[in-house]
Design a protein around this motif. Structure first.
Motif, PDB file in Angstrom:
ATOM      1  N   GLU A   1       3.738   6.538   2.720  1.00  0.00           N
ATOM      2  CA  GLU A   1       3.928   6.110   4.115  1.00  0.00           C
ATOM      3  C   GLU A   1       2.731   6.498   4.978  1.00  0.00           C
TER       4      GLU A   1
ATOM      5  N   ARG B   1       0.016   4.035   4.200  1.00  0.00           N
ATOM      6  CA  ARG B   1       0.319   2.738   4.799  1.00  0.00           C
ATOM      7  C   ARG B   1       0.032   2.771   6.303  1.00  0.00           C
ATOM      8  N   SER B   2       0.446   3.837   6.972  1.00  0.00           N
ATOM      9  CA  SER B   2       0.216   3.960   8.423  1.00  0.00           C
ATOM     10  C   SER B   2      -1.270   4.028   8.738  1.00  0.00           C
TER      11      SER B   2
END
Length: 78
Positions: free
Chosen positions: A56, A59-60
């Motif tokens: 995550e 991805r961010s």
């Protein structure tokens, strides 16, 4: 009669306070904090060691990078 030269307070044995158990120390510490107007809470935070967190975060990061990078344009032929 022999005269006593030591003060009466020096004759008494002063006992050291009984050592506190770890539980008693924790309780005393928490009581002092409560007296200061604080209260205990439990806070849950993300597990930064997990693979899901790493994915995550990646991805961010990529999404932010794409948002901050201006789109490429072809040079105009004028």
């Amino acid at each position: 009669m022999k005269e006593n030269t030591m003060p009466s307070s020096a004759k008494r044995k002063v006992l050291a306070p009984k050592p506190m158990t770890p539980r008693q120390k924790v309780d005393a510490h928490r009581q002092r904090l409560r007296q200061q107007g604080l209260r205990p809470i439990q806070v849950w935070v993300p597990d930064t060691r997990s693979a899901k967190f790493a994915a995550e975060a990646s991805r961010s990061r990529d999404a932010l990078h794409r948002a901050d990078t201006p789109p490429r344009t072809k040079p105009s032929s004028t």
